[in-house]
Design a protein around this motif. Structure first.
Motif, PDB file in Angstrom:
ATOM      1  N   TRP A  22      99.648  69.103  59.970  1.00 42.89           N
ATOM      2  CA  TRP A  22      99.328  69.482  58.598  1.00 42.89           C
ATOM      3  C   TRP A  22      99.369  68.271  57.675  1.00 42.89           C
ATOM      4  O   TRP A  22      98.491  68.107  56.821  1.00 42.89           O
ATOM      5  CB  TRP A  22     100.330  70.538  58.129  1.00 42.89           C
ATOM      6  N   ARG A  23     100.352  67.403  57.836  1.00 47.34           N
ATOM      7  CA  ARG A  23     100.454  66.209  57.008  1.00 47.34           C
ATOM      8  C   ARG A  23      99.263  65.284  57.222  1.00 47.34           C
ATOM      9  O   ARG A  23      98.695  64.747  56.262  1.00 47.34           O
ATOM     10  CB  ARG A  23     101.756  65.459  57.299  1.00 47.34           C
ATOM     11  N   HIS A  24      98.875  65.097  58.465  1.00 48.16           N
ATOM     12  CA  HIS A  24      97.742  64.212  58.762  1.00 48.16           C
ATOM     13  C   HIS A  24      96.434  64.791  58.218  1.00 48.16           C
ATOM     14  O   HIS A  24      95.596  64.054  57.682  1.00 48.16           O
ATOM     15  CB  HIS A  24      97.643  63.987  60.261  1.00 48.16           C
ATOM     16  N   LEU A  50     104.104  53.703  46.937  1.00 49.95           N
ATOM     17  CA  LEU A  50     103.094  53.103  46.065  1.00 49.95           C
ATOM     18  C   LEU A  50     101.718  53.689  46.339  1.00 49.95           C
ATOM     19  O   LEU A  50     100.946  53.952  45.403  1.00 49.95           O
ATOM     20  CB  LEU A  50     103.070  51.589  46.268  1.00 49.95           C
ATOM     21  N   LEU A  51     101.405  53.910  47.615  1.00 54.18           N
ATOM     22  CA  LEU A  51     100.117  54.518  47.948  1.00 54.18           C
ATOM     23  C   LEU A  51     100.016  55.926  47.377  1.00 54.18           C
ATOM     24  O   LEU A  51      98.939  56.351  46.928  1.00 54.18           O
ATOM     25  CB  LEU A  51      99.942  54.549  49.473  1.00 54.18           C
ATOM     26  N   PRO A  88     111.647  60.034  66.964  1.00 53.45           N
ATOM     27  CA  PRO A  88     110.510  59.286  66.411  1.00 53.45           C
ATOM     28  C   PRO A  88     110.400  59.479  64.909  1.00 53.45           C
ATOM     29  O   PRO A  88     110.896  60.468  64.352  1.00 53.45           O
ATOM     30  CB  PRO A  88     109.302  59.876  67.154  1.00 53.45           C
ATOM     31  N   ILE A  89     109.714  58.545  64.267  1.00 47.78           N
ATOM     32  CA  ILE A  89     109.609  58.575  62.811  1.00 47.78           C
ATOM     33  C   ILE A  89     108.842  59.799  62.325  1.00 47.78           C
ATOM     34  O   ILE A  89     109.137  60.344  61.259  1.00 47.78           O
ATOM     35  CB  ILE A  89     108.943  57.268  62.310  1.00 47.78           C
ATOM     36  N   ALA A  90     107.864  60.274  63.108  1.00 40.37           N
ATOM     37  CA  ALA A  90     107.111  61.466  62.690  1.00 40.37           C
ATOM     38  C   ALA A  90     108.022  62.686  62.598  1.00 40.37           C
ATOM     39  O   ALA A  90     107.922  63.485  61.663  1.00 40.37           O
ATOM     40  CB  ALA A  90     105.963  61.731  63.667  1.00 40.37           C
ATOM     41  N   GLU A  91     108.919  62.813  63.559  1.00 41.65           N
ATOM     42  CA  GLU A  91     109.867  63.937  63.546  1.00 41.65           C
ATOM     43  C   GLU A  91     110.827  63.823  62.363  1.00 41.65           C
ATOM     44  O   GLU A  91     111.152  64.825  61.719  1.00 41.65           O
ATOM     45  CB  GLU A  91     110.644  63.953  64.856  1.00 41.65           C
ATOM     46  N   ALA A 151     102.716  59.666  51.266  1.00 39.11           N
ATOM     47  CA  ALA A 151     103.859  58.749  51.263  1.00 39.11           C
ATOM     48  C   ALA A 151     104.522  58.630  52.627  1.00 39.11           C
ATOM     49  O   ALA A 151     105.198  57.626  52.898  1.00 39.11           O
ATOM     50  CB  ALA A 151     104.886  59.209  50.222  1.00 39.11           C
ATOM     51  N   THR A 152     104.355  59.626  53.484  1.00 37.88           N
ATOM     52  CA  THR A 152     105.008  59.586  54.796  1.00 37.88           C
ATOM     53  C   THR A 152     104.107  59.028  55.897  1.00 37.88           C
ATOM     54  O   THR A 152     104.574  58.841  57.023  1.00 37.88           O
ATOM     55  CB  THR A 152     105.458  61.004  55.195  1.00 37.88           C
ATOM     56  N   ILE A 153     102.842  58.758  55.580  1.00 40.90           N
ATOM     57  CA  ILE A 153     101.929  58.267  56.608  1.00 40.90           C
ATOM     58  C   ILE A 153     102.155  56.783  56.896  1.00 40.90           C
ATOM     59  O   ILE A 153     102.155  56.349  58.059  1.00 40.90           O
ATOM     60  CB  ILE A 153     100.468  58.522  56.190  1.00 40.90           C
ATOM     61  N   ILE A 154     102.357  55.970  55.840  1.00 45.81           N
ATOM     62  CA  ILE A 154     102.535  54.530  56.020  1.00 45.81           C
ATOM     63  C   ILE A 154     103.743  54.212  56.907  1.00 45.81           C
ATOM     64  O   ILE A 154     103.644  53.368  57.808  1.00 45.81           O
ATOM     65  CB  ILE A 154     102.656  53.833  54.655  1.00 45.81           C
ATOM     66  N   PRO A 155     104.913  54.838  56.723  1.00 45.74           N
ATOM     67  CA  PRO A 155     106.026  54.559  57.644  1.00 45.74           C
ATOM     68  C   PRO A 155     105.696  54.867  59.100  1.00 45.74           C
ATOM     69  O   PRO A 155     106.173  54.172  60.006  1.00 45.74           O
ATOM     70  CB  PRO A 155     107.144  55.475  57.122  1.00 45.74           C
ATOM     71  N   GLU A 156     104.870  55.884  59.346  1.00 47.77           N
ATOM     72  CA  GLU A 156     104.482  56.187  60.722  1.00 47.77           C
ATOM     73  C   GLU A 156     103.534  55.135  61.282  1.00 47.77           C
ATOM     74  O   GLU A 156     103.677  54.694  62.421  1.00 47.77           O
ATOM     75  CB  GLU A 156     103.828  57.570  60.787  1.00 47.77           C
TER      76      GLU A 156
END
Length: 295
Positions: free
Chosen positions: A7-9, A154-155, A212-215, A272-277
């Motif tokens: 859903w986030r993606h 920032l994104l 994992p970072i996604a979890e 905001a959570t996509i860049i860390p992944e």
């Protein structure tokens, strides 16, 4: 949890589509700047007691063939009229003649001219203020958390600004200083949400070094979801009341805040959570570095 990641993606891809549409609209149509940016005539008048703002606005817009802003002044039956400057600067007799056509009592209290040079300075200073704000936010977030989380926040802020500017460009609504002030308020609101989610991601990274970072992103969103819904929901109720009951002067501010709160909540949980992944943020980035014993 896998469904949340999907859903986030999906929402992030949808945000990219919206940003592209906003860029195309800004490139082709631009923004409809108000008199705060373009300059114009500001007239303070006193009219009949029976007239209301909407009636005055409709009659003047038909006579001038352009948008006119009508705001009640501090004294009873006094109005502040804002409209673009005509070719002839001596506009007082013209506006008085137009007002006399539907008002028996017409008294021109004050007429002032705001030139286009002031408007150009406002545009430049406003754009510079937004740029400095984003840079300071990036520095603060990088120092407070980590540059990967800071880049995501920032994104998300850039996403919110682009969608709001694209909305005003696509709809042709007037972009004035009130809307610009609401835009800066949206930046602060969205930043607050990003900091809360980033702080929870950092805590989970230190406590769960194997996940994992996604979890961890999914868990952070779930842990802060109730807080986000409560704060965003109550703020939307207040802004919605301003939108419905505040009238024309607060319309642009209310719409900007209403859309900004929705897009800010959306971007905090997705963009905001996509860049860390993508940058492979992990617990190793928060481990303390060993100090060498050798001199």
């Amino acid at each position: 949890m896998h469904n949340i990641t999907k859903w986030r993606h999906t929402c992030s891809l949808l945000s990219c589509v919206f940003i592209l549409i906003s860029i195309c609209s800004l490139a082709t149509k631009g923004l409809h700047f108000g008199l705060d940016f373009t300059g114009g005539i500001l007239s303070e008048v006193k009219l009949d007691q029976i007239l209301i703002a909407k009636e005055i606005q409709e009659k003047l817009e038909m006579a001038l063939n352009q948008p006119v802003s009508v705001v009640a002044a501090g004294e009873p039956h006094q109005w502040i009229l804002r409209y673009a400057a005509p070719e002839k600067l001596n506009s007082q007799p013209e506006i008085k003649a137009m007002l006399t056509s539907f008002s028996d009592q017409v008294e021109i209290l004050n007429v002032s001219l705001v030139g286009p040079q002031v408007g150009q300075e406002l545009v430049e200073q406003g754009a510079l203020a937004v740029l400095i704000t984003l840079l300071v936010i990036l520095v603060y977030m990088s120092f407070r958390f980590e540059w990967r989380l800071a880049s995501g926040a920032l994104l998300a802020l850039v996403h919110d600004v682009m969608l709001l500017l694209g909305f005003f460009s696509f709809t042709g609504m007037e972009f004035n200083l009130t809307v610009f002030a609401a835009l800066l308020a949206v930046l602060g609101y969205s930043l607050n949400d990003s900091i809360i989610v980033s702080d929870r991601i950092r805590e989970l990274l230190k406590a769960n070094v194997t996940l994992p970072i996604a979890e961890l992103n999914n868990r952070s969103i779930l842990f802060t979801l109730s807080r986000t819904l409560i704060t965003s929901g109550t703020t939307l109720i207040s802004v919605g009341s301003l939108w419905l009951l505040g009238g024309e002067p607060l319309c642009g501010f209310s719409i900007t805040m209403f859309i900004g709160i929705i897009t800010g909540t959306w971007s905090t949980m997705t963009v905001a959570t996509i860049i860390p992944e993508l940058t492979k943020l992990g617990p190793q980035h928060y481990m303390s570095s060993k100090i060498s014993d050798t001199p």
